[in-house]
Design an enzyme around this catalytic site. Structure first.
Site, PDB file in Angstrom:
ATOM      1  N   LYS A   9       0.835  -1.202   0.000  1.00 48.57           N
ATOM      2  CA  LYS A   9       0.000   0.000   0.000  1.00 48.57           C
ATOM      3  C   LYS A   9       0.875   1.259   0.000  1.00 48.57           C
ATOM      4  O   LYS A   9       2.089   1.173   0.238  1.00 48.57           O
ATOM      5  CB  LYS A   9      -0.929  -0.042   1.222  1.00 48.57           C
ATOM      6  CG  LYS A   9      -1.883  -1.257   1.216  1.00 48.57           C
ATOM      7  CD  LYS A   9      -2.793  -1.245   2.436  1.00 48.57           C
ATOM      8  CE  LYS A   9      -3.665  -2.494   2.484  1.00 48.57           C
ATOM      9  NZ  LYS A   9      -4.585  -2.484   3.643  1.00 48.57           N
ATOM     10  N   TYR A  49     -11.939  -3.184  -3.333  1.00 46.97           N
ATOM     11  CA  TYR A  49     -12.488  -3.231  -1.979  1.00 46.97           C
ATOM     12  C   TYR A  49     -14.022  -3.286  -1.983  1.00 46.97           C
ATOM     13  O   TYR A  49     -14.648  -2.898  -0.998  1.00 46.97           O
ATOM     14  CB  TYR A  49     -11.987  -2.035  -1.165  1.00 46.97           C
ATOM     15  CG  TYR A  49     -10.565  -2.226  -0.661  1.00 46.97           C
ATOM     16  CD1 TYR A  49     -10.234  -3.298   0.177  1.00 46.97           C
ATOM     17  CD2 TYR A  49      -9.546  -1.345  -1.015  1.00 46.97           C
ATOM     18  CE1 TYR A  49      -8.942  -3.484   0.634  1.00 46.97           C
ATOM     19  CE2 TYR A  49      -8.240  -1.520  -0.555  1.00 46.97           C
ATOM     20  CZ  TYR A  49      -7.955  -2.597   0.279  1.00 46.97           C
ATOM     21  OH  TYR A  49      -6.674  -2.778   0.749  1.00 46.97           O
ATOM     22  N   HIS A 115      -1.661  -5.566   1.384  1.00 50.81           N
ATOM     23  CA  HIS A 115      -2.868  -6.373   1.165  1.00 50.81           C
ATOM     24  C   HIS A 115      -2.469  -7.752   0.651  1.00 50.81           C
ATOM     25  O   HIS A 115      -1.537  -7.867  -0.140  1.00 50.81           O
ATOM     26  CB  HIS A 115      -3.773  -5.709   0.118  1.00 50.81           C
ATOM     27  CG  HIS A 115      -4.818  -6.645  -0.429  1.00 50.81           C
ATOM     28  ND1 HIS A 115      -6.028  -6.826   0.203  1.00 50.81           N
ATOM     29  CD2 HIS A 115      -4.812  -7.482  -1.499  1.00 50.81           C
ATOM     30  CE1 HIS A 115      -6.724  -7.739  -0.481  1.00 50.81           C
ATOM     31  NE2 HIS A 115      -6.005  -8.146  -1.516  1.00 50.81           N
TER      32      HIS A 115
HETATM   33  P1  DAT Z   1      -7.327  -7.513   5.549  1.00 47.79           P
HETATM   34  O1  DAT Z   1      -6.561  -6.432   4.805  1.00 47.79           O
HETATM   35  O2  DAT Z   1      -6.528  -8.063   6.696  1.00 47.79           O
HETATM   36  O3  DAT Z   1      -7.858  -8.591   4.624  1.00 47.79           O
HETATM   37  P2  DAT Z   1     -10.075  -6.542   5.733  1.00 47.79           P
HETATM   38  O4  DAT Z   1     -10.353  -7.251   4.443  1.00 47.79           O
HETATM   39  O5  DAT Z   1     -10.985  -6.785   6.878  1.00 47.79           O
HETATM   40  O6  DAT Z   1      -8.580  -6.809   6.233  1.00 47.79           O
HETATM   41  O7  DAT Z   1     -10.083  -4.974   5.466  1.00 47.79           O
HETATM   42  C1  DAT Z   1      -9.456  -4.434   4.316  1.00 47.79           C
HETATM   43  C2  DAT Z   1      -8.699  -3.214   4.706  1.00 47.79           C
HETATM   44  O8  DAT Z   1      -9.600  -2.194   5.147  1.00 47.79           O
HETATM   45  C3  DAT Z   1      -7.719  -3.407   5.870  1.00 47.79           C
HETATM   46  O9  DAT Z   1      -6.482  -3.914   5.464  1.00 47.79           O
HETATM   47  C4  DAT Z   1      -7.616  -2.010   6.421  1.00 47.79           C
HETATM   48  C5  DAT Z   1      -9.001  -1.451   6.186  1.00 47.79           C
HETATM   49  N1  DAT Z   1      -9.834  -1.598   7.399  1.00 47.79           N
HETATM   50  C6  DAT Z   1     -10.410  -2.729   7.837  1.00 47.79           C
HETATM   51  N2  DAT Z   1     -11.086  -2.525   8.981  1.00 47.79           N
HETATM   52  C7  DAT Z   1     -10.920  -1.213   9.261  1.00 47.79           C
HETATM   53  C8  DAT Z   1     -11.346  -0.357  10.318  1.00 47.79           C
HETATM   54  N3  DAT Z   1     -12.107  -0.817  11.310  1.00 47.79           N
HETATM   55  N4  DAT Z   1     -10.957   0.939  10.279  1.00 47.79           N
HETATM   56  C9  DAT Z   1     -10.201   1.421   9.267  1.00 47.79           C
HETATM   57  N5  DAT Z   1      -9.756   0.667   8.247  1.00 47.79           N
HETATM   58  C10 DAT Z   1     -10.105  -0.620   8.240  1.00 47.79           C
HETATM   59 MG    MG Z   2      -9.386  -8.602   3.227  1.00 46.17          MG
END
Ligand code: DAT
Ligand code: MG
Length: 149
Positions: A9, A49, A115
């Site tokens: 990122k 996303y 990511h």
């Molecule tokens: P990961 O990247 O571990 O797969 P995820 O798919 O739940 O996690 O979320 C994607 C991204 O979104 C994560 O890397 C960072 C951001 N994110 C997730 N939860 C968040 C939160 N509560 N506040 C801010 N950003 C968040």
């Molecule tokens: Mg994810």
């Protein structure tokens, strides 16, 4: 052979962690088959996303991912999808284990460096979203017989 999509990122690029992160996957034994530095469009960020579209952090996340260059990669190897996630660590860097990328280098969830695809099927979709076929190179590492029984 299994493949996964990884993306360093904007925070990882700005902090000079590109080489360190690539080194971890190389020394683990995985094979790099796709690599590019790029600025992400709003459209690509939103598609990538899409599962988080309804979350409160979605807008900020898309703004962040489009804010500076990222390094997009495809890595190959047995079990690479789950293993790459293990090397990345938990989503929140403060709870991620030491020895993982997020555990070693991050502090906040919104700046968690990298990511990685979360399943084989997601990896297929993400690789197709980020890379054209001709941008991927199939090659066999000369170390293969020292890595696989
Ligand atoms: P990961 O990247 O571990 O797969 P995820 O798919 O739940 O996690 O979320 C994607 C991204 O979104 C994560 O890397 C960072 C951001 N994110 C997730 N939860 C968040 C939160 N509560 N506040 C801010 N950003 C968040
Ligand atoms: Mg994810």
């Amino acid at each position: 052979m299994e493949r996964t999509f990884l993306m360093i990122k904007p925070d990882g690029v700005q902090r000079g962690l590109v080489g360190e992160i690539i080194r971890r996957y190389e020394t683990k034994g995985f094979t790099l088959v796709g690599l590019k530095i790029m600025t992400v469009s709003q459209e690509l960020a939103e598609k990538h996303y899409d599962v988080h579209r309804d979350k409160s952090f979605f807008k900020g996340l898309v703004e962040f991912i489009t804010s500076g260059p990222v390094v997009a990669m495809v890595w190959e190897g047995d079990g690479v999808v789950a293993s790459a996630r293990k090397l990345i660590g938990a989503t929140n860097p403060l709870t991620a284990e030491s020895g993982t990328i997020r555990g070693d280098y991050g502090i906040t969830i919104g700046r968690n460096i990298i990511h990685g695809s979360d399943a084989i099927e997601t990896a297929r979709t993400e690789i197709a979203l980020w890379f054209k076929d001709e941008e991927l190179t199939s090659w066999e590492s000369s170390m293969k017989r020292w890595l696989y029984e």
